[in-house]
Write an enzyme that holds these catalytic residues in place. Structure first.
Site, short mmCIF file in Angstrom:
data_model
loop_
_atom_site.label_atom_id
_atom_site.label_comp_id
_atom_site.label_asym_id
_atom_site.label_seq_id
_atom_site.Cartn_x
_atom_site.Cartn_y
_atom_site.Cartn_z
CB CYS A 1 116.90 69.95 111.23
SG CYS A 1 117.68 70.83 109.86
CB CYS B 1 128.07 83.63 101.55
SG CYS B 1 127.45 85.23 102.10
#
Length: 443
Positions: free
Chosen positions: A198, A398
């Site tokens: 990743c 967020c």
């Protein structure tokens, strides 16, 4: 009596088929749209990592596209009666100048790549990713709060890899498929895409070997790269036994020199995933709130006590800090992290309920910081917040949509947005962190 002849139906008229009781039979379901390919001109970016296009008068939310492009879209969700469709851009007929080749082979439409859902914007040059995120912040605040804002999304400092938008994620929640292979889920799906690597994950996360391990009997595994221990920590799920803790160090420049502290954090607890996020946010909160000795500060959704610790040192022993957190594990960590600061009280419980009780008790505050989850604070928290008498509030958000909604509540109650900052704490994804400062409009 012998029935007479049936009356002929009018010429050219057709009636719907009926069942034995004479009720109309339901029409056959229309052909599914999923799997069809349509050609669209791509419109603006929208909140959620997709762009908006139209096909035959219907909205199509398109992933892996860019505004201004002409693309062929494979419809992935939608029926004939739905007001909108979802799809992936599987062929680019006219490319944006901001389009790049995704650095990760797992990122892209499921029809042409493994279809990992972890990143939304790997096909976009990093500077333009931030321009798109800024457009989303502006659109959400205009649509939901009626505010026109001029905002840019800043890059966070870091290593050369971080500056490329890679290797920044220090906490990764991996899913595990039926064969025990670890990976990330496909977009809007429970399907697991097994990974060998990743590219946005910290190298220490990958170095654990979690992606090559067969996780028998597990549904997932959390991998955390912290300041201590040096190696990343793995936590198989479901948890069998105690969850290990890690240590995070934070150092910021303050008005009285460098401030630094270490925080104990459960490996399954909350901490900012970009290594530069926590110190950047803390420095901003201290600068905006400017807490003074003897003042009363409130830290809502306090986590393990990052903001509360710095606020306590700023207000001193003659001041007071109240930290409120709903997660029991975070409350335990915050209590340990703040135990040497007698001017701090840590309360565990639902923030809205605790805040309402404080108002009923006549509690007041000079400055407030809140860092709610993605769902935002909500009307009840805002209603109580404005009754505390604070001179300034900093909201760490967020999710720009939740921030815009809560901003509208604050505006309705006579507050104003005095400063807005946006930070790219999640490169390659659609997520963006905002830090909003609010003050009473009459102040």
């Amino acid at each position: 009596m012998t029935p007479g002849p049936r009356r002929p139906r009018p010429s050219g008229r057709r009636t719907a088929p009926r069942d034995r009781r004479g009720a109309p039979r339901p029409a056959a379901p229309p052909d599914p749209l999923v799997g069809r390919t349509v050609e669209v001109e791509v419109g603006p970016i929208a909140h959620g990592g997709h762009c908006v296009a139209r096909h035959e008068g219907r909205v199509v939310f398109v992933r892996h596209a860019l505004p201004g492009e002409l693309v062929r879209v494979l419809v992935t969700e939608g029926r004939a009666k739905d007001s909108f469709l979802r799809g992936d851009a599987v062929e680019v007929l006219r490319a944006s100048p901001h389009r790049v080749t995704p650095p990760c082979p797992y990122a892209g439409p499921a029809a042409t790549t493994p279809g990992c859902g972890g990143c939304d914007l790997q096909h976009v040059a990093l500077p333009h990713q931030r321009e798109l995120k800024a457009a989303v912040v502006r659109e959400q605040l205009q649509r939901l709060a009626g505010l026109e804002v001029d905002v840019v999304v800043e890059a966070l400092p870091g290593t050369p890899e971080h500056e490329r938008g890679l290797r920044w994620r220090t906490r990764v929640e991996l899913a595990v498929d039926a064969a025990g292979r670890a990976g990330l889920r496909a977009h809007r799906s429970h399907d697991v895409v097994p990974l060998d690597d990743c590219l946005i994950a910290d190298e220490r996360v990958v170095a654990t070997g979690a992606l090559s391990t067969v996780w028998t009997g597990c549904t997932g595994v959390d991998v955390v790269a912290a300041d201590e221990p040096e190696a990343a920590v793995e936590v198989p799920l479901p948890v069998d036994g105690p969850v290990p803790s890690v240590v995070q160090h934070v150092a910021v420049d303050g008005p009285e020199g460098e401030w630094e502290e270490s925080f104990l954090v459960s490996a399954r607890g909350f901490w900012q995933v970009h290594p530069a996020a926590a110190p950047t946010f803390l420095a901003h909160v201290l600068s905006e709130l400017d807490p003074q000795p003897g003042e009363r500060a409130l830290d809502l959704y306090a986590g393990v006590g990052l903001f509360a610790a710095a606020l306590a040192d700023a207000v001193g022993v003659t001041g007071a800090v109240l930290a409120v957190e709903g997660d029991a594990v975070a409350v335990e960590d915050a209590t340990a992290n703040l135990e040497d600061r007698p001017q701090v009280e840590v309360r565990g419980g639902d923030v809205a309920r605790e805040l309402s009780a404080m108002v009923d008790q006549g509690v007041v505050a000079d400055v407030v910081v809140l860092d709610p989850p993605r769902t935002g604070a909500g009307r009840d928290v805002v209603d109580a917040l404005v009754r505390l008498g604070a001179r300034r509030v900093v909201y760490v958000a967020c999710d720009p949509a939740a921030l815009a909604r809560d901003t509208s509540y604050l505006l309705e109650r006579g507050w104003r947005l005095s400063h807005l900052r946006a930070v790219d704490a999640f490169p390659m994804t659609h997520h963006v962190e905002c830090l909003a400062t609010f003050e009473p409009a009459a102040g």
